[in-house]
Design an enzyme around this catalytic site. Structure first.
Site, short mmCIF file in Angstrom:
data_model
loop_
_atom_site.label_atom_id
_atom_site.label_comp_id
_atom_site.label_asym_id
_atom_site.label_seq_id
_atom_site.Cartn_x
_atom_site.Cartn_y
_atom_site.Cartn_z
N GLY A 172 0.78 -1.23 0.00
CA GLY A 172 0.00 0.00 0.00
C GLY A 172 0.81 1.28 0.00
O GLY A 172 0.48 2.24 -0.70
N THR A 194 -6.78 -10.47 13.42
CA THR A 194 -7.93 -9.61 13.12
C THR A 194 -7.56 -8.63 12.02
O THR A 194 -6.53 -7.97 12.08
CB THR A 194 -8.37 -8.87 14.40
OG1 THR A 194 -8.68 -9.87 15.37
CG2 THR A 194 -9.59 -8.00 14.14
N CYS A 237 15.84 0.48 1.94
CA CYS A 237 16.14 -0.56 2.93
C CYS A 237 17.64 -0.77 3.06
O CYS A 237 18.13 -1.20 4.09
CB CYS A 237 15.47 -1.86 2.53
SG CYS A 237 13.82 -1.58 1.91
N1 PLP Z 1 9.57 -5.53 -2.99
C1 PLP Z 1 9.98 -4.42 -3.62
C2 PLP Z 1 10.34 -4.49 -5.06
C3 PLP Z 1 10.08 -3.21 -2.93
O1 PLP Z 1 10.50 -2.11 -3.55
C4 PLP Z 1 9.74 -3.18 -1.56
C5 PLP Z 1 9.91 -1.95 -0.77
O2 PLP Z 1 10.70 -1.08 -1.09
C6 PLP Z 1 9.29 -4.37 -0.96
C7 PLP Z 1 9.22 -5.52 -1.70
C8 PLP Z 1 8.89 -4.39 0.49
O3 PLP Z 1 7.64 -3.74 0.66
P1 PLP Z 1 7.23 -3.21 2.10
O4 PLP Z 1 8.01 -1.98 2.36
O5 PLP Z 1 5.75 -2.92 1.97
O6 PLP Z 1 7.50 -4.30 3.06
#
Ligand code: PLP
Length: 391
Positions: free
Chosen positions: A201, A238, A324
Site C-alpha cells: 500500500g 484480526t 532498505c
Molecule cells: N519488494 C519491492 C520491489 C520493494 O521495492 C519493496 C519496498 O521497497 C518491498 C518488496 C517491500 O515492501 P514493504 O516496504 O511494503 O514491506
C-alpha cells in the site's frame, strides 16, 4: 522560501487525502471486529469485503484470490516460503534473480538454510532477465519461479508474461513481486498469467502497514499465520479493515491516473536527459523498459551518500540504492549485477517522481544536482587523480 521536493516515491509515498477520508469511518463508528456476527461486526466485514472486491476487480481476479497482509515484505515471504513448504515433496529447487528486493532475497536465503537450492539468474547490462534463461534453468525438481515485475532501484520492467507462460508450460508456480509496478503500469492478472503477485500500500499513497498477496485458485501455498481463521484460514489475525479500505481506494486512484502516466514519463525523460549532460554520468537500467517515474544515474568520482545529504540540505529527497539498504555502505547488489564496478555503483542517485511532481521541481533538481556533483568532485581525491592522469 525553502524548497521541499519529494523525489523518493519508490521508497514510500504520502497518504492521499481521499485515502484518509475513505478510511476515517473505520476509526470512528465502524470499529467492530469483522469476524463478529452481530451488526457492528458485519458493518466492518462489509467494508473489508468491499475493499477485497474492489482490488480484485481492478486487477482482474476473483475476490477470493486476494489476501490482505501487513506489507510487501510479508506478501513476499508468504508466497516464497508458503510455496516452498507446500511443494517440498515435489522438489526443492527455486529460480529467482540477482536483482530482487531483500524481502525476496532474504526469504530465499532462509530457505537455503533449510535445504532448498536456489538458482539466481543473471540479468543483462540493463537489468533485464531473459525469459529463455528461466526456461533453461527449470529442472524436474523446480517448484517455484520468482521474478520481480519492476526493479525498485533501476526501474527495469521484466518480461513477466513470457516467464509466466514458460512456468505454465512446465507446471511450475510463478510468483512476481510487483510492489513497485502495481499502480504504475497496467496489470491484468488474467492476462499476465502468474500464480501469485505481491503488492504494497505505501508505494501507492495508502498507509504503511498494508499489503496484499494474490494467490490464484488452486495454487499450492501453505498458511502463513496460524490464527482465528481470518483470510480464509490462511493468514490469521484480526483484519486491518481501515488500511484494507485505504489500499483499495489508493489502487483505484492510481489505476484511474494511469492514462496520465505519459506526463510523469515526459518529466522523467527530461530529468534523465538533463542529468546525463553532467560529464562522467551514466543511466542505470533500460531507457525503454522502465517505470515511468524512475531515474537512476551514476556519477563517477563521488559517493552517493554525500550526494543525498547535500541534496537534502537543498530540500530534495532522493536516494542512493533502495531505502532498505541505505543504512549499509555496501554497494547496491542491483548495480553490481548490471556490471557496474564498485566505485561507480557507489555514486548512484535514484530520483523517483510521481503525478505530484511539477515541471518547476524538475527544473530545480536539474539546477541543483550538477552543482552538488561538481562540489563533491572538487573534494574527491579520485577526481583529482583522474585530472592528473593517474587513473
Ligand atoms: N519488494 C519491492 C520491489 C520493494 O521495492 C519493496 C519496498 O521497497 C518491498 C518488496 C517491500 O515492501 P514493504 O516496504 O511494503 O514491506
Amino acid at each position: 522560501m525553502k524548497q521541499f521536493i519529494y523525489a523518493d516515491n519508490a521508497a514510500t509515498t504520502k497518504v492521499a487525502p481521499e485515502v484518509l477520508e475513505a478510511m476515517m469511518p473505520c476509526f470512528g463508528d465502524v470499529y467492530g471486529n469483522p469476524s463478529s456476527l452481530y451488526t457492528k461486526g458485519q458493518e466492518a466485514q462489509t467494508l473489508l469485503q468491499g475493499a477485497r472486491e474492489k482490488i480484485a476487480s481492478l486487477l482482474n481476479c476473483k475476490p477470493t484470490e486476494i489476501f490482505f497482509t501487513s506489507c510487501g515484505s510479508e506478501s513476499d515471504n508468504w508466497a516464497i516460503k508458503g510455496a516452498a513448504l507446500a511443494n517440498a515433496k515435489k522438489g526443492k529447487h527455486i529460480i529467482s534473480t540477482k536483482i530482487e528486493h531483500h524481502a525476496v532475497l532474504h526469504a530465499l536465503q532462509a530457505l537455503e538454510k533449510q535445504g532448498f537450492e536456489i538458482t539466481y539468474l543473471d540479468v543483462d547490462e540493463y537489468g533485464i532477465v531473459s525469459a529463455e534463461s528461466v526456461r533453461a534453468a527449470i529442472r524436474p525438481d523446480t517448484i517455484l519461479v520468482e521474478c520481480m515485475y519492476a526493479n525498485n532501484e533501476i526501474g527495469t520492467l521484466q518480461p513477466i508474461r513470457e516467464i509466466a507462460k514458460i512456468c505454465r508450460e512446465n507446471k511450475v508456480i510463478c510468483f512476481t513481486d510487483a510492489v513497485q509496478a502495481v499502480g504504475n503500469v497496467p496489470i491484468d492478472l488474467e492476462e499476465l498469467g502468474v500464480d501469485m503477485l505481491a503488492l504494497s500500500g505505501h508505494k501507492i499513497h495508502a498507509p504503511k502497514g498494508i499489503g496484499a498477496l494474490y494467490i490464484k485458485t488452486g495454487t499450492r501455498v501453505s498458511t502463513f499465520l496460524d490464527g482465528g481463521g481470518q483470510e480464509r484460514g490462511r493468514r490469521g489475525g484480526t483484519e486491518n479493515v481501515a488500511f484494507a479500505v485505504g489500499l483499495a481506494k489508493a489502487l483505484e486512484m492510481a489505476i484511474a491516473k494511469l492514462p496520465e502516466m505519459n506526463k510523469v514519463q515526459a518529466m522523467r525523460d527530461r530529468l534523465i536527459d538533463g542529468l546525463l549532460k553532467i560529464p562522467h554520468s551514466r543511466l542505470n537500467g533500460s531507457r525503454e523498459k522502465r517505470l515511468p517515474g524512475n531515474c537512476n544515474i551514476s556519477f563517477e568520482f563521488i559517493e552517493g551518500e554525500s550526494l543525498i545529504l547535500l541534496l537534502d540540505m537543498m530540500g530534495i529527497c532522493a536516494s542512493t540504492g533502495s531505502a532498505c539498504s541505505s543504512k549499509s555502505l555496501e554497494p547496491s547488489h542491483v548495480l553490481l549485477a548490471i556490471g557496474l564496478p564498485h566505485e561507480k555503483a557507489h555514486g548512484s542517485l535514484r530520483l523517483t517522481i510521481s503525478h505530484e511532481t511539477t515541471d518547476a521541481e524538475i527544473d530545480y533538481i536539474l539546477e541543483k544536482v550538477p552543482q552538488v556533483v561538481d562540489r563533491l568532485r572538487q573534494m574527491s581525491p579520485l577526481y583529482e587523480d583522474y585530472l592528473n592522469g593517474k587513473i
